[in-house]
Design a protein around this motif. Structure first.
Motif, short mmCIF file in Angstrom:
data_model
loop_
_atom_site.label_atom_id
_atom_site.label_comp_id
_atom_site.label_asym_id
_atom_site.label_seq_id
_atom_site.Cartn_x
_atom_site.Cartn_y
_atom_site.Cartn_z
N PRO A 144 -19.21 6.64 26.75
CA PRO A 144 -18.26 7.18 27.73
C PRO A 144 -18.87 8.36 28.48
CG PRO A 144 -17.22 6.89 25.57
CD PRO A 144 -18.69 6.68 25.38
N PRO A 145 -18.43 8.63 29.69
CA PRO A 145 -19.00 9.76 30.45
C PRO A 145 -18.70 11.09 29.77
CG PRO A 145 -17.05 8.88 31.53
CD PRO A 145 -17.38 7.92 30.44
N ALA A 146 -19.59 12.05 29.99
CA ALA A 146 -19.40 13.39 29.44
C ALA A 146 -18.24 14.10 30.14
CB ALA A 146 -20.68 14.19 29.60
N ASP A 147 -17.69 15.11 29.45
CA ASP A 147 -16.63 15.93 30.02
C ASP A 147 -17.20 17.32 30.28
OD1 ASP A 147 -14.40 17.35 30.68
OD2 ASP A 147 -13.15 16.56 29.07
N PRO A 148 -17.50 17.68 31.53
CA PRO A 148 -18.18 18.94 31.82
C PRO A 148 -17.30 20.17 31.73
CG PRO A 148 -17.65 17.84 33.86
CD PRO A 148 -17.26 16.90 32.75
N MET A 149 -15.98 20.01 31.60
CA MET A 149 -15.08 21.15 31.67
C MET A 149 -14.66 21.65 30.29
SD MET A 149 -15.19 21.54 34.81
CE MET A 149 -14.03 22.88 34.93
N VAL A 150 -15.38 21.27 29.24
CA VAL A 150 -15.02 21.73 27.90
C VAL A 150 -16.03 22.75 27.42
CG1 VAL A 150 -13.86 19.58 27.30
CG2 VAL A 150 -16.28 19.82 26.80
N PRO B 267 -20.90 18.95 19.51
CA PRO B 267 -20.93 19.36 20.91
C PRO B 267 -19.76 18.76 21.69
CG PRO B 267 -23.13 18.80 20.16
CD PRO B 267 -22.20 18.43 19.06
N ARG B 268 -19.02 19.61 22.37
CA ARG B 268 -17.73 19.20 22.94
C ARG B 268 -17.87 18.19 24.08
NH1 ARG B 268 -14.20 24.81 23.26
NH2 ARG B 268 -13.83 25.02 21.00
N TYR B 269 -18.86 18.38 24.92
CA TYR B 269 -18.93 17.59 26.14
C TYR B 269 -19.29 16.12 25.90
CZ TYR B 269 -23.69 19.37 25.39
OH TYR B 269 -24.89 19.73 24.82
N LEU B 270 -19.78 15.80 24.70
CA LEU B 270 -20.12 14.41 24.38
C LEU B 270 -19.37 13.90 23.15
CD1 LEU B 270 -23.98 14.15 25.07
CD2 LEU B 270 -22.12 13.10 26.36
N THR B 271 -18.21 14.48 22.87
CA THR B 271 -17.42 14.04 21.71
C THR B 271 -16.14 13.39 22.20
OG1 THR B 271 -18.33 15.79 20.29
CG2 THR B 271 -16.26 14.79 19.59
N PRO B 272 -16.04 12.06 22.11
CA PRO B 272 -14.88 11.39 22.69
C PRO B 272 -13.67 11.25 21.77
CG PRO B 272 -16.49 9.78 22.03
CD PRO B 272 -17.10 11.13 21.74
N ASP B 273 -13.84 11.39 20.45
CA ASP B 273 -12.73 11.11 19.54
C ASP B 273 -12.58 12.29 18.56
OD1 ASP B 273 -10.95 10.17 17.60
OD2 ASP B 273 -11.60 8.09 17.87
N MET C 173 -24.64 24.18 29.84
CA MET C 173 -24.93 22.90 29.20
C MET C 173 -23.78 21.93 29.40
SD MET C 173 -28.00 22.86 27.89
CE MET C 173 -27.94 21.57 26.64
N ALA C 174 -22.56 22.43 29.24
CA ALA C 174 -21.40 21.57 29.46
C ALA C 174 -21.30 21.14 30.91
CB ALA C 174 -20.13 22.30 29.02
N LEU C 175 -21.52 22.07 31.84
CA LEU C 175 -21.41 21.73 33.26
C LEU C 175 -22.46 20.71 33.69
CD1 LEU C 175 -20.68 25.27 34.74
CD2 LEU C 175 -19.08 23.35 34.51
N LEU C 176 -23.63 20.77 33.05
CA LEU C 176 -24.70 19.83 33.39
C LEU C 176 -24.53 18.47 32.70
CD1 LEU C 176 -27.78 22.22 33.17
CD2 LEU C 176 -26.87 21.16 35.26
N SER C 177 -23.62 18.38 31.76
CA SER C 177 -23.54 17.18 30.92
C SER C 177 -23.34 15.87 31.68
CB SER C 177 -22.46 17.35 29.84
OG SER C 177 -21.17 17.53 30.42
N PRO C 178 -22.65 15.84 32.84
CA PRO C 178 -22.56 14.56 33.55
C PRO C 178 -23.90 14.02 34.00
CG PRO C 178 -20.85 16.06 34.31
CD PRO C 178 -21.79 16.86 33.46
#
Length: 294
Positions: free
Chosen positions: A123-129, A218-224, A134-139
């Protein structure tokens, strides 16, 4: 209530610097930090050249991993297996190249297979977490699957770990559906992958400084996050003596265990990003049909 999950230098596991930037923290365990992520080498050079690689770093990590392996185990050596905690780009980036270079099997949980056999993207990363660059660049981080073809094999259903006697794998999903951690009961050593991490991974500053702290995945790549919470509870219940994670330095001891239990007890307030897409509507990748792993 504010929950402090900080650690300090006294909570770091003792390490010895070896060749090619490898850090040894047990006779048969060493790691190498490759920019933002750790790869782990299992095997005691004093007892022979048999060894196992755990995770495969970034797409640029192949030469660094080979150099570290040859420094530790000898130029003619190769691993008996590569064990994957999960297939995110920073853990599997050099997997195809290394598996081909050494011609060795790659073991993973069957639920993670679609991301390692070319079938599915994460799933796509969430940059706003979590805040931070690092989070902003995650997409921009790669999320396409890797494909190691017929070298990909399922971890044994009895939870044994190929090439690692005395270890067992634990299914610790949340950060990835087939995420696993590795556990050795005899000395209570835990290789946690990204189920937990021991430094903040959302900001460049924290990535660079590696300040020891106990964090959820890591928050930006954790979907569940429901699965992630259950996985942290499982790891806390083990009461490990030494922990190494995919990001951060290895940690040890009573304070580390206390922080891990506090993370588990307060997971919703300290680990889960409030109000974000992944927190309120977790992605649910397909489930495995192999009941032996349930």
């Amino acid at each position: 209530m504010t929950v402090q999950l900080s650690l300090d230098d006294s909570d770091l596991a003792p390490v010895t610097e070896a060749g090619s930037g490898t850090m040894v923290f047990a006779p048969d365990l060493a790691y190498k930090r490759l920019s933002i992520v750790n790869v782990i080498f299992y095997g005691d050079p004093a007892r022979g050249s048999d060894w196992v690689l755990i995770d495969a770093g970034l797409p640029t990590s192949k030469s660094g991993i080979i150099e570290a392996a040859e420094s530790r185990f000898g130029r003619a050596s190769r691993p008996s297996a590569i064990i994957m905690t999960h297939g995110h780009f920073d853990h599997a980036g050099s997997l195809e190249a290394l598996a081909q270079h050494w011609d060795v099997p790659v073991y993973a949980h069957p639920v993670e297979f679609p991301y390692l056999n070319g079938q599915a993207s994460y799933p796509p990363a969430d940059p706003m977490v979590g805040g931070g660059a690092m989070a902003l660049l995650s997409p921009l981080f790669p999320r396409s699957p890797f494909d190691v073809g017929n070298r990909l094999k399922a971890l044994p259903a009895d939870q044994g770990v190929p090439g690692m006697p005395g270890w067992k794998w634990l299914h610790t999903p949340g950060h990835a559906p087939g995420h696993i951690s590795l556990w050795r009961e005899s000395d209570r050593t835990l290789i946690a992958g990204d189920a937990i991490v021991t430094t903040g991974q959302e900001s460049v500053y924290e990535v660079l400084t590696q300040k020891p702290e106990m964090h959820g995945p890591p928050r930006y790549l954790t979907p569940d996050w429901d699965e992630a919470e259950r996985s942290v509870a499982l790891l806390a219940s083990l009461e490990p003596e030494v922990v190494i994670t995919g990001h951060g330095r290895p940690v040890k001891g009573e304070t580390m265990r206390a922080r891990l239990k506090e993370l588990s007890a307060n997971f919703l307030s300290v680990a889960v990003p409030e109000g974000r897409r992944y927190a309120i509507d977790p992605a649910k990748p397909g489930k495995s049909n192999n009941d032996a792993y349930r």
